[in-house]
Design a protein around this motif. Sequence first.
Motif, PDB file in Angstrom:
ATOM      1  N   SER A 237      -3.878  -6.068   0.059  1.00  0.00           N
ATOM      2  CA  SER A 237      -2.806  -5.496   0.611  1.00  0.00           C
ATOM      3  C   SER A 237      -2.647  -6.419   1.853  1.00  0.00           C
ATOM      4  N   PRO A 238      -1.432  -6.232   2.334  1.00  0.00           N
ATOM      5  CA  PRO A 238      -1.043  -7.442   3.260  1.00  0.00           C
ATOM      6  C   PRO A 238      -1.819  -7.291   4.643  1.00  0.00           C
ATOM      7  N   PHE A 239      -1.909  -8.280   5.481  1.00  0.00           N
ATOM      8  CA  PHE A 239      -2.238  -8.452   6.820  1.00  0.00           C
ATOM      9  C   PHE A 239      -1.282  -9.279   7.624  1.00  0.00           C
ATOM     10  N   SER A 240      -1.356  -8.968   8.851  1.00  0.00           N
ATOM     11  CA  SER A 240      -0.469  -9.817   9.573  1.00  0.00           C
ATOM     12  C   SER A 240      -1.289 -11.247   9.820  1.00  0.00           C
ATOM     13  N   PRO A 241      -0.667 -12.235  10.310  1.00  0.00           N
ATOM     14  CA  PRO A 241      -1.273 -13.661  10.839  1.00  0.00           C
ATOM     15  C   PRO A 241      -2.045 -13.346  11.930  1.00  0.00           C
ATOM     16  N   VAL A 242      -3.035 -13.992  12.139  1.00  0.00           N
ATOM     17  CA  VAL A 242      -4.355 -13.808  12.981  1.00  0.00           C
ATOM     18  C   VAL A 242      -4.385 -15.019  13.909  1.00  0.00           C
ATOM     19  N   THR A 243      -4.207 -14.803  15.124  1.00  0.00           N
ATOM     20  CA  THR A 243      -4.358 -15.851  16.247  1.00  0.00           C
ATOM     21  C   THR A 243      -5.880 -15.779  16.942  1.00  0.00           C
TER      22      THR A 243
ATOM     23  N   PRO B 195       0.683  -1.119  -0.045  1.00  0.00           N
ATOM     24  CA  PRO B 195      -0.033   0.003  -0.246  1.00  0.00           C
ATOM     25  C   PRO B 195       0.865   1.377  -0.096  1.00  0.00           C
ATOM     26  N   THR B 196       2.133   1.215   0.300  1.00  0.00           N
ATOM     27  CA  THR B 196       2.814   2.511   0.486  1.00  0.00           C
ATOM     28  C   THR B 196       3.040   3.314  -0.512  1.00  0.00           C
TER      29      THR B 196
END
Length: 583
Positions: free
Chosen positions: A448-454, A116-117
């Motif tokens: 766009s990127p998302f972090s891993p989800v716990t 996204p940057t």
Amino acid sequence: MLSRLRTTWSLRPSVSICRRAHTKEKGKPLMLNPRTNKGMAFSLEERQILGIHGLLPPKVETQNLQTWRFQNNLKKMTDPLQKYIYLMGIQERNERLFYRVLMEGIEELMPIVYTPTVGLACTQYGNIFRRPKGLFISILDRGHVRSILDNWPETNVSAVVVTDGERILGLGDLGVYGMGIPVGKLCLYTACAGIRPEKCLPVVIDVGTDNETLLKDPLYMGLYQKRDRSQAYDDLIDEFMEAVVDKYGHGTLIQFEDFGNHNAFRFLRKYREKYCTFNDDIQGTAAVALAGLLAARRAVGIPITEQRVLFLGAGEAALGIANLIVMAMMETGLAQAEARKKIWMYDKDGLLVKGRPQESDIDQKPFVHDSPGNIESFLDAVNTIKPTAIIGVAGAGHLFTHDVIKAMGTLNERPIIFALSNPTNKAECTAEEAYTLTDGRCLFASGSPFSPVTLSDGRVFTPGQGNNSYIFPGVALAVILSGVRHISDTVFLEAAKTLAEQVTDKELKEGRLYPPLSNIREVSLQMAVKVVEYVYAKGMAFHYPEPMDKNGFVRATVWNTDYDSFLPDTYDWPGVSFSPKTS
């Protein structure tokens, strides 16, 4: 610290043969050229011969150490725009070092040089401008486009990425500031597929902007006029296309990027049979989305022909994906009309149905159906149509509400939820919302990127990023190497299938629908090999003789980041005497 550094870099295989390159430049100009500059990696002999001895500190550094320095500096930065400016600064000074840094940190740095940057960088282009990149062609240059192309220093261009800046990601009309997009795309041509950077040309076509903020901004760098939508605009694009092939040849790849919906489809229809061209927003997005669906099919056990897909958005991305899904369904035996019935679209005016007041355009009409009932919201559409997959490409953000996600979880054991709009704040939902509200049952992908989800029970899911960079670099490499003149949609269907095949069962269990971005160079090369095989088999290639070992053929062309040696090629003349013979 140094011992740890040696240990780290010892993992990188050394190059036993140093390429020699000839350069006419010497002294300071050699160091100011990012293509020839090596910074402090010039050897003592090179410094003396090239006239730069004393212009650098006396230490001679390896590229390994230079890379470590820049990586270390990047880790200290927290602001994405600051990282973007820093990275682009490396590119402006030392091209091979820039690509080494980018390739070794591709998973962390792709969101910086690409979405996204890059969208943020485009909005701030006038403030962060340092050194121009690419060609700027304005509507005032009509009749002189070829002479502008002649000003570009490279004479052997193979790939052009062009935008008119009207629809930059989900940010709208940014005019000439859209140059950041073709620059970023072509960075990935090189980083992901090894296409030589000097063969890549970024172009922005400036016909004005309808962005009132930019028209009032004293720092704006484009034309201060409303966007020209007259015949002069079409004439300029025609002249540009003709000038490119006249200068660089008919096999030159021209990728259209971030044009407005109407022009994107118009130009694709107009030029695809005349030039080697494609539109990444339509065809690249379609391929990466279809690849995600094909990978999801393995997880849910439902064939592609039994999927019901509901789109949020009915523009170029939605239509591109929909048409490629139809092709995939037809390939497995379903009739075109039946395949189209399985695809629905919902835009700002509601569901695409017959008789609605807003008339559908020619590209939307194949997906206009009889009304299924009273549909007043996207949630109503989900509950009525009962889709197995929802795909968001509206660019509006946060429209996959909690109720929509829960409804998908109720209707499907493994709901497919693709929030593909860019940049991140335009995504239809977050990865955390999708996994949490479906109790981890959904198959999720984002643009766009998302972090891993716990989740609360400890399960960890790694969301897949439906990133076009999985598609366009590999396809571009294959097209360039095989001499394809006209790029069929079947090429993108083949690319989608190849990408889906590279997702392992282990990655599917982790929630991934795409291979890790850290492996994108290998993914791109395998895709290029498959596409080269396909185009030769279908008679679409023009470079002959046909290579028998296509894998070796593709990999032998890949550009790498190792520095060239600028030392002269010295050798002896054995057995030759310059003394006069005596009797």
